[in-house]
Motif scaffolding. Structure first.
Motif, PDB file in Angstrom:
ATOM      1  N   MET A 618      23.302 -27.043 -18.496  1.00  0.00           N
ATOM      2  CA  MET A 618      23.193 -28.110 -19.490  1.00  0.00           C
ATOM      3  C   MET A 618      23.084 -29.469 -18.805  1.00  0.00           C
ATOM      4  O   MET A 618      22.336 -30.341 -19.241  1.00  0.00           O
ATOM      5  CB  MET A 618      24.396 -28.063 -20.430  1.00  0.00           C
ATOM      6  N   ARG A 619      23.824 -29.630 -17.694  1.00  0.00           N
ATOM      7  CA  ARG A 619      23.727 -30.893 -16.937  1.00  0.00           C
ATOM      8  C   ARG A 619      22.323 -31.064 -16.371  1.00  0.00           C
ATOM      9  O   ARG A 619      21.761 -32.156 -16.388  1.00  0.00           O
ATOM     10  CB  ARG A 619      24.751 -30.894 -15.793  1.00  0.00           C
ATOM     11  N   GLU A 620      21.753 -29.972 -15.858  1.00  0.00           N
ATOM     12  CA  GLU A 620      20.393 -30.039 -15.310  1.00  0.00           C
ATOM     13  C   GLU A 620      19.389 -30.377 -16.417  1.00  0.00           C
ATOM     14  O   GLU A 620      18.420 -31.096 -16.190  1.00  0.00           O
ATOM     15  CB  GLU A 620      20.023 -28.703 -14.654  1.00  0.00           C
ATOM     16  N   ILE A 625      17.383 -37.333 -18.630  1.00  0.00           N
ATOM     17  CA  ILE A 625      17.782 -38.394 -19.559  1.00  0.00           C
ATOM     18  C   ILE A 625      18.848 -39.282 -18.922  1.00  0.00           C
ATOM     19  O   ILE A 625      18.698 -40.496 -18.808  1.00  0.00           O
ATOM     20  CB  ILE A 625      18.336 -37.779 -20.868  1.00  0.00           C
ATOM     21  N   VAL A 626      19.934 -38.643 -18.463  1.00  0.00           N
ATOM     22  CA  VAL A 626      21.093 -39.383 -17.947  1.00  0.00           C
ATOM     23  C   VAL A 626      20.731 -40.201 -16.712  1.00  0.00           C
ATOM     24  O   VAL A 626      21.104 -41.375 -16.588  1.00  0.00           O
ATOM     25  CB  VAL A 626      22.251 -38.403 -17.637  1.00  0.00           C
ATOM     26  N   ALA A 655      15.252 -40.859 -25.781  1.00  0.00           N
ATOM     27  CA  ALA A 655      16.129 -40.154 -24.843  1.00  0.00           C
ATOM     28  C   ALA A 655      17.406 -39.705 -25.548  1.00  0.00           C
ATOM     29  O   ALA A 655      17.864 -38.566 -25.378  1.00  0.00           O
ATOM     30  CB  ALA A 655      16.459 -41.063 -23.663  1.00  0.00           C
ATOM     31  N   MET A 656      17.987 -40.597 -26.345  1.00  0.00           N
ATOM     32  CA  MET A 656      19.206 -40.241 -27.086  1.00  0.00           C
ATOM     33  C   MET A 656      18.912 -39.160 -28.127  1.00  0.00           C
ATOM     34  O   MET A 656      19.736 -38.272 -28.365  1.00  0.00           O
ATOM     35  CB  MET A 656      19.791 -41.494 -27.741  1.00  0.00           C
ATOM     36  N   LYS A 686      29.031 -41.496 -22.608  1.00  0.00           N
ATOM     37  CA  LYS A 686      29.439 -42.711 -21.891  1.00  0.00           C
ATOM     38  C   LYS A 686      28.219 -43.521 -21.470  1.00  0.00           C
ATOM     39  O   LYS A 686      28.200 -44.749 -21.559  1.00  0.00           O
ATOM     40  CB  LYS A 686      30.269 -42.347 -20.657  1.00  0.00           C
ATOM     41  N   VAL A 687      27.202 -42.818 -21.015  1.00  0.00           N
ATOM     42  CA  VAL A 687      25.969 -43.491 -20.574  1.00  0.00           C
ATOM     43  C   VAL A 687      25.294 -44.173 -21.769  1.00  0.00           C
ATOM     44  O   VAL A 687      24.845 -45.323 -21.692  1.00  0.00           O
ATOM     45  CB  VAL A 687      25.008 -42.481 -19.911  1.00  0.00           C
TER      46      VAL A 687
END
Length: 962
Positions: A618-620, A625-626, A655-656, A686-687
């Protein structure tokens, strides 16, 4: 005439001149002699070359004929008649001939005088017209136009008439039938024989007149040797044949006895067959063939109607004759339905459709009928094929027309399937098998058609009739065999973009096939992911496949565990942000990427990996975006070019939205916590919260943050709570009415999910939120600014909805723990919303809130001071609101408000009992000047059933207001 005012009729005139002309027009309309001035102007020849003035004058006369002519004096009748005769004479002379739109207006003027004068005030109307025909072809044309205008006023069924007008029209037609139709019919015969070669246009208009009038005159006046022989002759004359087709169409459409109708059609068919015109050659001009197709369509529909009527009688022999006549027209239907020109084919689809409905009523089919069904299927399949000129990349008007035509053919195809599903499945099976086994050597249109027909079977054949798939090969259906053939044939590699796309459409429609034959999944996934699908060179194909792939993955997710990482790797390049500064042509639009992010999220969530692995994936997935968000935000803030700055803002918003869409994979069965993905999404949050600090394109960015927060409230538990205060602080800063209206649903969502867990925080910020809301509501607004007014109305409603959420989700301590003065202010706003603001939806909410507060705090041991507020404010509000002039008892929304008031009063009674009744009887109601009898009646109703009381309350306030 006021020459100065008439200058305003010129299209080039200025605004003031046009206004002066309009005023003059109104002046002439109301003037007693205005129409006479205009008639004199028209007959004097003064304005012969000025069409604008002439049309203006005719409009004044038209107004007079419609409004005051019925009560005209005998002198005025004669003046009008004289004017019309003179105008007719002028229209009959080449030197004073007008343009077509003026002549049409003259015809309308004549028809308006006719319906007022005929037969009583102008019995010789038609005689006078007929005596003028010697003036030449212009007079004849004018006469025909007048007849058409009369038909429009008297006969046209599309015009809605009053009962009085209908009776007048019936009287006119009866009189005409008795006294003059014979003369009119003779005049038509003379006209079409006199002008058939010298003036074909007049002959065509005359045929139009015959077609209009035949619907209500004696059919034998037209359907006879002298007229029919001429119409048949006209069918061979290029300039007259289309009008002749239309005329015959109207003749056979005339209402009559079903057997008479059948014989009439058979008679026309025989003559058309003998002359050969009903069988046009392939090189015949398209417009005429389309007219002939329309004529045969009419014949078929009329014979179907005749058969249906006869089949309800005991006339079995006549019923059989009508059916035989109908069956004999089917070969003609095939000829026109199968014509190369889609306009010709489209003109007869209704006959084809209705013929199938006739067959549906048969208990069994004859051999001929079965042949007809097979023949019809062959024609439909042939006509569904794309034309060489079809442009798949830039579909214009012609392409849209073909798609619409294809839909008509699809309806016929589906109806044939209802008639005989085995016929359809067998035919499609044979076509698909022969085509897909040899697709490389065939035209793309044939291949596309085979795949499309396979796709259409899913809609045409219900699952109860065989549209299912079995893991047992001995039970495999024809549909399963066709799907297997399509998937293994490699046809998705076809170079033409329409074919792989249709393959993907078919794969998604029949995704259940892959549950029983899982061995094909890998090949299909590869097709979706390579240059056939998501990496196709056609933007249209890529876009559609993004959506179809999302549906396919959701449909077979349990069978693709071993392919998940490979899929994510292959779509990674398609997940990049479309930023304004990367300078490359993007493969997918942002909307298309939404589907891919959601698909990727679903794959990760439903994978069988350990939570740690899911978090990593999921992070990948969120990394594109992040990793870029902060940099893009900085570029947006430093950019001086407003167009580029907007581009960055849109990119950040997208992106959001992508991250929000990724979270759609989570569910109650597969929560974010179970999947171990909480950190990946809270870190992303947070970003995103950084975007709340920028003054640029605030509304666009706030929408993105709010959307993401909504998703996190759904997916997270208490992990989201620390972020709510930060988000709220920024989202409320300098917010306008629209932003506050959009923010409150987020707070409602938080309240509904977390209830008492969020109460301590809400207690702290509650008055801040209320003060911000009322600061915006009380800010000055331009009275003419409807958008701002509407935004404030919606914000006020949202505020009441927020309060409603608090009292209905067991967090009333948020209100109870406010300082007494603050709580008093909030309660007063609810009373004001219930009584003073004419918004039924808002009022209903307010009374519902008050009722709930009464239920919670209204007892003797309730919140200190609330009992006093209940007697002094809530109860009076229940009586004041319905007596306002804006409280409309005839409005459905307002009646719902009254229902809430009734429940509110019942709630007070429940909590305070006799104490409340005594208060009404001895203190409150007497101050409203209610009589003791009515007070007693009111209290009795209040103690009765809720429905009875609500009904009584409506009567009570209706009488009070009257």
């Amino acid at each position: 005439m006021d020459e100065h005012a008439l200058l305003g009729l010129d299209p080039q005139a200025d605004r003031d001149s046009r206004q002066r002309a309009i005023q003059y027009f109104e002046q002439l309309k109301v003037s007693l002699d205005g129409w006479k001035v205009c008639a004199a102007a028209l007959t004097s020849g003064t304005y012969y070359s000025n069409d604008h003035v002439k049309f203006f004058c005719y409009q004044v006369i038209e107004n007079y004929l419609k409004t005051r002519y019925l009560t005209a004096s005998p002198v005025e009748l004669q003046e009008m008649k004289a004017s019309l005769v003179t105008i007719f004479r002028l229209q009959s002379q080449e030197s004073t001939q007008d343009k077509s739109f003026i002549r049409n207006k003259v015809a309308q003027i004549y028809s308006l005088a006719f319906i007022a004068d005929y037969p009583h005030r102008w019995a010789t109307f038609f005689t006078d017209l007929l005596q003028s025909l010697h003036l030449g072809s212009l007079a004849v044309e004018m006469y025909l136009k007048i007849l058409l205008a009369i038909d429009s006023e008297v006969v046209d069924r599309e015009i809605v008439h009053t009962q009085q007008e209908t009776e007048r029209n019936t009287m006119i037609k009866d009189t005409m039938r008795e006294h003059c139709i014979g003369q009119l019919v003779n005049s038509w015969f003379q006209i079409i024989t006199t002008y058939e070669t010298s003036n074909p246009e007049v002959t065509c208009i005359c045929q139009d007149v015959i077609g209009k009038y035949v619907s209500w005159i004696d059919i034998n006046l037209i359907a006879n040797d002298r007229f029919v022989s001429i119409l048949m002759r006209f069918l061979k004359m290029p300039l007259l044949r289309e009008s002749a087709c239309d005329c015959i169409h109207e003749i056979i459409s005339k209402g009559m006895d079903p057997m008479t109708k059948t014989k009439l059609i058979e008679s026309f068919t025989s003559i058309l067959e003998n002359t050969g015109v009903i069988h046009p050659t392939e090189d015949e001009e398209g417009d005429f063939v389309a007219k002939m197709s329309r004529l045969v369509n009419c014949m078929g529909l009329q014979l179907i109607q005749s058969w249906q009527k006869l089949s309800k009688t005991t006339e079995t022999e006549n019923t059989a004759l009508a059916l035989q006549a109908l069956e004999n027209k089917v070969s003609l239907m095939f000829r026109f339905l199968g014509d190369e020109d889609d306009d010709v084919s489209g003109a007869i689809t209704t006959f084809a459709h209705d013929y199938i409905n006739v067959l549906k009523q048969m208990t069994s089919f004859s051999q001929k009928q079965r042949q007809n069904m097979e023949g019809l299927l062959l024609v439909v399949v042939k006509k569904m094929k794309y034309d060489e000129s079809y442009n798949f990349e830039q579909e214009g008007e012609e392409e849209a027309m073909f798609q619409e035509y294809r839909k008509q053919l699809k309806v016929i195809f589906n109806n044939l399937a209802q008639l005989d599903s085995q016929l359809i499945v067998g035919a499609v099976h044979n076509l698909v098998a022969s085509t897909l086994q040899n697709w490389k050597a065939m035209e793309y249109q044939d291949v596309e058609l085979a795949v499309t027909l396979l796709y259409m079977l899913g809609e045409a054949i219900p699952s109860s009739q065989g549209q299912h798939f079995s893991g047992n090969q001995s039970k495999a259906t024809a549909l399963q065999e066709m799907m297997r053939l399509m998937v293994t044939s490699g046809v998705s590699h076809h170079a033409h973009p329409s074919i792989p796309l249709q393959c993907f459409e078919t794969i998604v429609r029949y995704d259940k096939f892959f549950h029983v034959e899982t061995q094909h999944i890998a090949e299909v996934l590869m097709a979706f992911l390579d240059e056939r699908g998501l990496h196709n060179k056609s933007p249209h194909v890529r876009s559609r496949v993004a959506y179809l792939f999302s549906r396919f993955v959701k449909g077979i997710k349990v069978h693709i565990q071993s392919y998940i990482e490979e899929i994510l790797k292959r779509i990674h390049d398609l997940l990049v942000l479309n930023t304004p500064d990367n300078g490359i042509q993007h493969s997918l639009t942002s909307d298309d990427q939404m589907f891919l992010y959601e698909t990727a999220g679903v794959l990760v969530v439903f994978s069988q990996f350990a939570p740690e692995k899911k978090q990593q994936l999921m992070r990948e997935l969120l990394a594109p975006i992040v990793n870029r968000f902060g940099g893009l935000l900085t570029k947006m803030c430093t950019e001086t070019d407003e167009r580029k700055r907007l581009g960055y803002a849109q990119c950040l918003s997208q992106a959001m939205a992508f991250a929000s869409r990724t979270s759609k994979g989570f569910s109650n069965q597969q929560t974010m916590k179970q999947c171990g993905c909480i950190e990946a999404f809270t870190e992303t949050l947070k970003v995103f919260l950084q975007a709340l600090n920028t003054p640029h394109h605030r509304q666009l960015l706030h929408i993105g943050v709010r959307q993401y927060l909504h998703r996190m409230v759904v997916c997270l538990e208490s992990e989201i709570l620390p972020y709510i205060p930060v988000a709220m602080e920024h989202l409320l800063k300098q917010a306008d009415a629209r932003e506050l209206h959009d923010f409150i649903p987020l707070m409602n969502q938080v309240v509904q999910k977390f209830k008492k867990h969020i109460a301590p925080f809400l207690q702290e910020v509650f008055m801040l939120l209320v003060s911000v809301i009322f600061q915006v509501l009380n800010s000055p607004t331009d009275a003419l600014d409807q958008v701002a007014t509407g935004d404030k109305k919606m914000l006020r409603r949202s505020y009441f909805l927020f309060l409603s959420n608090l009292v209905n989700n067991d967090v009333t301590e948020v209100l109870a723990n406010q300082e007494g003065q603050n709580l008093q202010q909030v309660l007063i706003t609810i009373i004001q919303g219930a009584v003073d603001i004419p918004d039924p939806q808002g009022q209903k909410l307010c009374f519902a809130i008050l009722r709930r507060l009464v239920e919670i705090w209204g007892g003797k041991d309730g919140l200190a001071g609330f009992g006093d507020f209940m007697y002094k404010s809530i109860i009076p509000a229940c009586f004041m609101a319905p007596t306002k002039t804006t409280f409309d008892m005839a409005d459905a929304q307002t009646i719902l408000v009254l229902g809430e008031i009734a429940q509110c009063l019942k709630a007070v009674l429940e909590k305070r009992g006799e104490d409340f009744l005594n208060y009404l009887q001895t203190e409150y109601l007497p101050t409203l000047n209610v009589t003791p009898e009515i007070i007693q009646e009111f209290c009795q109703a209040l103690k009765s059933d809720a429905k009875v009381f609500k009904k009584y309350l409506k009567m009570f306030f209706s009488q009070a207001k009257s």
